[in-house]
Design a protein around this motif. Structure first.
Motif, PDB file in Angstrom:
ATOM      1  N   ASN A 312       0.868  -1.177   0.000  1.00  0.00           N
ATOM      2  CA  ASN A 312       0.000   0.000   0.000  1.00  0.00           C
ATOM      3  C   ASN A 312       0.905   1.228   0.000  1.00  0.00           C
ATOM      4  OD1 ASN A 312       0.913   0.107   2.676  1.00  0.00           O
ATOM      5  ND2 ASN A 312      -0.978  -0.768   3.485  1.00  0.00           N
ATOM      6  N   LEU A 364      -3.293   4.212  -2.439  1.00  0.00           N
ATOM      7  CA  LEU A 364      -3.728   2.837  -2.671  1.00  0.00           C
ATOM      8  C   LEU A 364      -3.660   2.070  -1.363  1.00  0.00           C
ATOM      9  CD1 LEU A 364      -2.689   0.545  -5.623  1.00  0.00           C
ATOM     10  CD2 LEU A 364      -2.445  -0.285  -3.269  1.00  0.00           C
ATOM     11  N   VAL A 369      -8.503   2.516  -4.468  1.00  0.00           N
ATOM     12  CA  VAL A 369      -7.646   3.641  -4.826  1.00  0.00           C
ATOM     13  C   VAL A 369      -8.444   4.936  -4.743  1.00  0.00           C
ATOM     14  CG1 VAL A 369      -6.390   4.747  -6.724  1.00  0.00           C
ATOM     15  CG2 VAL A 369      -6.093   2.307  -6.302  1.00  0.00           C
TER      16      VAL A 369
END
Length: 417
Positions: A312, A364, A369
Motif C-alpha cells: 500500500n 492505494l 484507490v
C-alpha cells in the motif's frame, strides 16, 4: 495459484471498457473512444519526461486526462501555429474537430456510475477587465463545461490566487490546497484555465486488512527495504490476470475494480528498479500492442483467482514548471509573447501562456484507490515596461526641466544610513 509479488508500480491506467464507433478513427478493443489512443500517447509522453526529470528513486504520479483537459480547453482559443503545435502534441491532428472528440470521450469517462466515483471540474478565471470572445466562451462551455468566473487579477492578485486555490482544494477534497504558486499570479495575469479530477474506486475484491504486515521490497538487485505489504483474503476469491511481457523484460498484472469498468495495470521490470526498457516511444508502442492483443481477448471476462501481495502506498508529485515539459513536447509558440496567437480567445494584446502546472496524489490501500489531480494554464499579457533595478551606489541630481537649472546633486552609497 502461486502468489504474485508486485514489487514496483510504474503505471496506473484507468480504462472505461466500453465500445464506440467513429468515422475518422477505427476503435480497437483497448481504445474504444477516438481520443483514448491520443490520450495514451500523450499521457506516457508526459509521464516519461516527468520521470526522467525526477530523482531515480522518486515516486511519480501524473494524471494525463487532467493535463489533456486543460490543454483541450485552451485549444479553441488558439490560432495559427499556436493551435497546430498544441493539437499535434495532443495527438489530435487527424481529427477535424479535436474539441468534439475530447468532449465525447470525457462525457463517457465522467458519466455517473454506481460502482465508483470519477469527477471533473473545469473553470476559466478571467480578470474583470479582459474581454473573452463569445465563440471561445461558447465552445468551452459546450465541450468542457467550463464556466467563466471573474476575478480582480490587476489589483488583487494575491486574493485572486487564494480563491482559485480554494476552488481546487474543494474539488480535490483538500488533497491539493496550493496548486497555483504565488509567482504564477501577477498584475499582468489575464486568464486562468483550471481542471481538477477526482477518483475513488474499490477493488473488485478487497485485500484482507488483517494480513497486511511488513514485507520485503526490492528497490534494486542489491537494495532490499521493508514496507507495508497487503495480501489477498484467502477466504475470498481475488481476481486478476498476469503474464510475461518478454519484449520489455517485464511482468504485467491487471487488477480490476468493482464493477469491472476501471482497472489498474501494473508493469514490473524483472530486474528490480530497471525502467530502461519501459520508457520512450518504443516501449510505449510495445505496451500499446500488448494492450491491443490483450483486450481483444476480453481479459476482464476471463480473470483468474490470484493470491496477490503488493504494497500500500501514497504517491504525490507536483510539476511546478510544466511549461518546460510542454515545450519539450513541441508546444512552444504559446509561451512566446512574440509568437503566441490567442486571438480566438481574447482581444487583449500581447496575450501568451506564462505558466503551467500540475499536481497529482494517489493513495492505494486494502480497499481500493483514491486519486486526485489538478492542472492550470496562465494567460498573461506581456510586460511592456522595462525592468529597472537601482541596487548599487549611485549619483543623482535634480533639475528644473523648463530651464535646465540644477537644483540638487548627490550620491548614495549606503541607503541604510
Amino acid at each position: 495459484m502461486a502468489a504474485f509479488n508486485v514489487a514496483c508500480v510504474i503505471a496506473v491506467v484507468a480504462y472505461l471498457l466500453t465500445s464506440a464507433t467513429c468515422a475518422v478513427f477505427r476503435p480497437t478493443s483497448a481504445f474504444p473512444e477516438p481520443a483514448a489512443r491520443s490520450l495514451y500517447e500523450f499521457g506516457f509522453d508526459v509521464f516519461d519526461r516527468t520521470a526522467q526529470s525526477s530523482d531515480a528513486d522518486a515516486n511519480v504520479v501524473v494524471s494525463p486526462i487532467s493535463v489533456f483537459a486543460v490543454l483541450s480547453i485552451l485549444t479553441p482559443g488558439l490560432g495559427g501555429n499556436s493551435y497546430q503545435e498544441v493539437v499535434k502534441a495532443l495527438r489530435l491532428s487527424e481529427f477535424e474537430n479535436p474539441a468534439d472528440i475530447e468532449a465525447q470521450m470525457c462525457l463517457r469517462v465522467f458519466a455517473n456510475n454506481s460502482h465508483y466515483t470519477l469527477r471533473r471540474a473545469n473553470r476559466i478565471f478571467a480578470d474583470n477587465h479582459v474581454v473573452i470572445l463569445k465563440t471561445f466562451k461558447e465552445s468551452t462551455k459546450r465541450f468542457h463545461k467550463a464556466p467563466v468566473k471573474r476575478l480582480d487579477f490587476s489589483t488583487k492578485p494575491r486574493q485572486s490566487r487564494s480563491k482559485m486555490n480554494r476552488f481546487v482544494a474543494k474539488e480535490t477534497h483538500n488533497e491539493i490546497p496550493e496548486l497555483i504558486p504565488e509567482e504564477a499570479v501577477t498584475t499582468f495575469t489575464k486568464i486562468f484555465l483550471v481542471n481538477a479530477v477526482s477518483m475513488k474506486a474499490a477493488w473488485s475484491v478487497p485485500f484482507a486488512k488483517h494480513l497486511t504486515r511488513p514485507g520485503p521490497f526490492m528497490v534494486s538487485p542489491t537494495n532490499q527495504v521493508t514496507v507495508s505489504m497487503m495480501r489477498s483474503d484467502p477466504h475470498r476469491a481475488s481476481k486478476c490476470r498476469f503474464e510475461d511481457l518478454d519484449t520489455l523484460d517485464a511482468q504485467v498484472v491487471l487488477l480490476p475494480f468493482k464493477g469491472l469498468q476501471l482497472s489498474m495495470i501494473v508493469i514490473m521490470p524483472r530486474v528490480a528498479g530497471d525502467f530502461s526498457r519501459l520508457s520512450g516511444p518504443a516501449a510505449r508502442d510495445e505496451i500499446r500492442r500488448y494492450l491491443r492483443a490483450s483486450y481483444a481477448a476480453k481479459p476482464l471476462s476471463r480473470l483468474w483467482k490470484c493470491d496477490i501481495r503488493m504494497p500500500n502506498f501514497t504517491a504525490r508529485h507536483k510539476i511546478a514548471d510544466m511549461e518546460n515539459t510542454l515545450q519539450e513536447m513541441g508546444i512552444r509558440d504559446i509561451f512566446s509573447p512574440e509568437q503566441a496567437d490567442l486571438s480566438p480567445m481574447t482581444s487583449f494584446p500581447n496575450a501568451f501562456v506564462s505558466n503551467a502546472g500540475h499536481e497529482a496524489v494517489l493513495e492505494l490501500d486494502e480497499y481500493g484507490v483514491k486519486a486526485v489531480a489538478a492542472s492550470f494554464i496562465t494567460v498573461s499579457s506581456r510586460n511592456t515596461a522595462h525592468e529597472v533595478v537601482i541596487n548599487k551606489p549611485f549619483l543623482y541630481f535634480i533639475r528644473h526641466e523648463p530651464t535646465g537649472a540644477t537644483l540638487f546633486i548627490g550620491k548614495v552609497v549606503r541607503p541604510d544610513q
